[in-house]
Design an enzyme around this catalytic site. Structure first.
Site, PDB file in Angstrom:
ATOM      1  N   HIS A 163      -6.789  -6.749  -0.396  1.00 28.22           N
ATOM      2  CA  HIS A 163      -6.884  -5.304  -0.609  1.00 28.22           C
ATOM      3  C   HIS A 163      -6.086  -4.898  -1.845  1.00 28.22           C
ATOM      4  O   HIS A 163      -5.092  -5.525  -2.190  1.00 28.22           O
ATOM      5  CB  HIS A 163      -6.349  -4.567   0.624  1.00 28.22           C
ATOM      6  CG  HIS A 163      -6.998  -5.005   1.894  1.00 28.22           C
ATOM      7  ND1 HIS A 163      -6.341  -5.728   2.864  1.00 28.22           N
ATOM      8  CD2 HIS A 163      -8.270  -4.846   2.327  1.00 28.22           C
ATOM      9  CE1 HIS A 163      -7.178  -5.981   3.862  1.00 28.22           C
ATOM     10  NE2 HIS A 163      -8.352  -5.479   3.556  1.00 28.22           N
ATOM     11  N   HIS A 218       0.812  -1.224   0.000  1.00 28.34           N
ATOM     12  CA  HIS A 218       0.000   0.000   0.000  1.00 28.34           C
ATOM     13  C   HIS A 218       0.842   1.270   0.000  1.00 28.34           C
ATOM     14  O   HIS A 218       0.306   2.353  -0.232  1.00 28.34           O
ATOM     15  CB  HIS A 218      -0.912   0.030   1.229  1.00 28.34           C
ATOM     16  CG  HIS A 218      -2.001  -0.988   1.219  1.00 28.34           C
ATOM     17  ND1 HIS A 218      -2.869  -1.137   0.163  1.00 28.34           N
ATOM     18  CD2 HIS A 218      -2.371  -1.906   2.151  1.00 28.34           C
ATOM     19  CE1 HIS A 218      -3.726  -2.115   0.442  1.00 28.34           C
ATOM     20  NE2 HIS A 218      -3.434  -2.601   1.627  1.00 28.34           N
ATOM     21  N   ASP A 251      -3.369 -10.292  -2.285  1.00 32.97           N
ATOM     22  CA  ASP A 251      -3.897  -9.754  -1.034  1.00 32.97           C
ATOM     23  C   ASP A 251      -5.338  -9.306  -1.275  1.00 32.97           C
ATOM     24  O   ASP A 251      -5.683  -8.871  -2.373  1.00 32.97           O
ATOM     25  CB  ASP A 251      -3.038  -8.568  -0.599  1.00 32.97           C
ATOM     26  CG  ASP A 251      -3.368  -8.023   0.766  1.00 32.97           C
ATOM     27  OD1 ASP A 251      -4.422  -7.384   0.907  1.00 32.97           O
ATOM     28  OD2 ASP A 251      -2.569  -8.217   1.707  1.00 32.97           O
ATOM     29  N   ASP A 308      -5.330 -12.464   3.513  1.00 33.52           N
ATOM     30  CA  ASP A 308      -6.554 -11.885   4.059  1.00 33.52           C
ATOM     31  C   ASP A 308      -7.783 -12.125   3.184  1.00 33.52           C
ATOM     32  O   ASP A 308      -8.877 -11.674   3.529  1.00 33.52           O
ATOM     33  CB  ASP A 308      -6.379 -10.394   4.355  1.00 33.52           C
ATOM     34  CG  ASP A 308      -5.499  -9.678   3.363  1.00 33.52           C
ATOM     35  OD1 ASP A 308      -5.211 -10.247   2.290  1.00 33.52           O
ATOM     36  OD2 ASP A 308      -5.074  -8.545   3.644  1.00 33.52           O
TER      37      ASP A 308
END
Length: 372
Positions: A185, A146, A183, A271
């Protein structure tokens, strides 16, 4: 490929000591938000420590090239991050710690730990490309996908994979890199850093409108020379095991074959797993096993087996270790297993045939959008 080369596993106890900030889940404590008994952000050391511990207990660690690495130098970090940002990070770290960006707290010495985390990824990638290792996994913490050049966010303080890629380029080890981010996200930092470039193919498979909310759109395909080299695959909540594999087979693997990378890199978050508090995708340890099996095969066909993974998210302390063990079994070709103790439960929670058919239609639309 030489049969004597092992799968590398890069880790360091010091990265488990990263921490800071008083949060309850992702909410700052205060007002009506009560502190947790085991306070802090979901990005905690135990998921990673228990992953490594499970491999120790099963004996898988003994089959791997377990090692640490040197921290990244300021010169290596500055290929991605402005010196002004790095110096501010260093100043806060040398004092009592602090917080930069969004949900990225750190304690005193946090800069050195983050530089070490980036160093684990850099060394894993460079050792694979130089032929020292068959493939490699970096248990990087804090994570990195990120992080923007001058704005950390989403638990990520430095852009680990981008730093590793730039280090490999500087050493002349490779010129074409494919990054698959599974991931849950969106890998907004990786996307941003390489958005204008055609030497790095970035593919992010993520839960739509999770984090960051206003990013990861299908239409965001790169800019200038990078147009067509950024691929977002936003999937609806509850997508499940079968549709993740369908996404790999219909979109990701054909995109890799078309790009012909020198190395395949995975931003490996867990996740999307069924029990994760920050995702809703119903993936299982078998999902991660099967996705890994596919990229191992793709690497063998496209780039002499050159494959590197870096740990990103995954916040279920109980379930992440079994997902990670499955990944390492596939990367190393080990016969040592850690059977998923929740296999029956996660299988029973998979989407219905009707729901899978709906997601399959969405995937076919994205095939057309990305591959024509």
């Amino acid at each position: 490929m030489g049969t004597d080369r092992k799968t590398g596993f890069f880790w360091d106890e010091k990265t488990f000591w990263h921490g800071g900030g008083n949060y309850a889940l992702t909410l700052p404590v205060g007002g009506l938000v009560q502190p947790l008994v085991a306070g802090g952000l979901p990005e905690a050391p135990e998921t990673k420590r228990r992953f490594k511990n499970l491999m120790d207990v099963t004996g898988l660690s003994a089959e791997l090239a377990m090692q640490t690495a040197s921290p990244c130098t300021e010169e290596e970090l500055a290929r991605v991050h402005p010196l002004g940002f790095l110096h501010k990070f260093q100043e806060l770290s040398a004092a009592n710690g602090g917080e930069l960006g969004l949900r990225t707290p750190f304690l005193k010495g946090g800069y050195e730990i983050a530089a070490l985390s980036a160093g684990l990824s850099r060394s894993a990638l460079c050792d694979v490309l130089s032929g020292k290792l068959k493939n490699a996994y970096a248990l990087s913490r804090p994570p990195g996908h990120h992080c923007l050049p001058d704005w950390p966010n989403g638990f990520c303080l430095l852009a680990n994979l981008a730093i590793a890629i730039e280090a490999a380029k500087a050493q002349g080890l490779a010129t074409r890199f494919a990054v698959i981010d599974w991931d849950v996200h969106h890998g907004n930092g990786t996307e941003h850093i390489f958005y204008d470039r055609d030497d790095v193919l970035t593919i992010s498979i993520h839960e739509e409108n999770n984090y960051p909310i206003n990013s990861g759109h299908l239409a965001d395909k790169g800019r200038g020379a990078g147009l067509g080299y950024n691929m977002n695959i936003p999937l609806p909540p509850g997508t499940g095991h079968a549709s993740y594999l369908e996404t790999m087979d219909k979109i990701v693997l054909p995109a890799l074959a078309r790009f012909k990378p020198d190395v395949i890199i995975i931003a490996c978050g867990y996740d999307a797993g069924t029990f994760d508090p920050l995702g809703h995708q119903l993936c299982t340890a078998e999902t991660f096993r099967q996705m890994t099996r596919r990229v191992v095969k793709a690497a063998e066909e496209l780039c002499d087996g050159k494959l590197m993974m870096a740990h990103e998210g995954g916040y279920s302390e109980a379930y992440v270790p079994f997902c990670g063990h499955a990944v390492m079994e596939e990367m190393s070709g080990s016969q040592i297993t850690a059977p998923d103790p929740m296999a029956e439960v996660v299988a029973a929670r998979q989407p219905s045939a009707r729901a899978k058919a709906f997601v399959s239609e969405l995937i076919d639309e994205m095939v057309t959008e990305h591959l024509g």
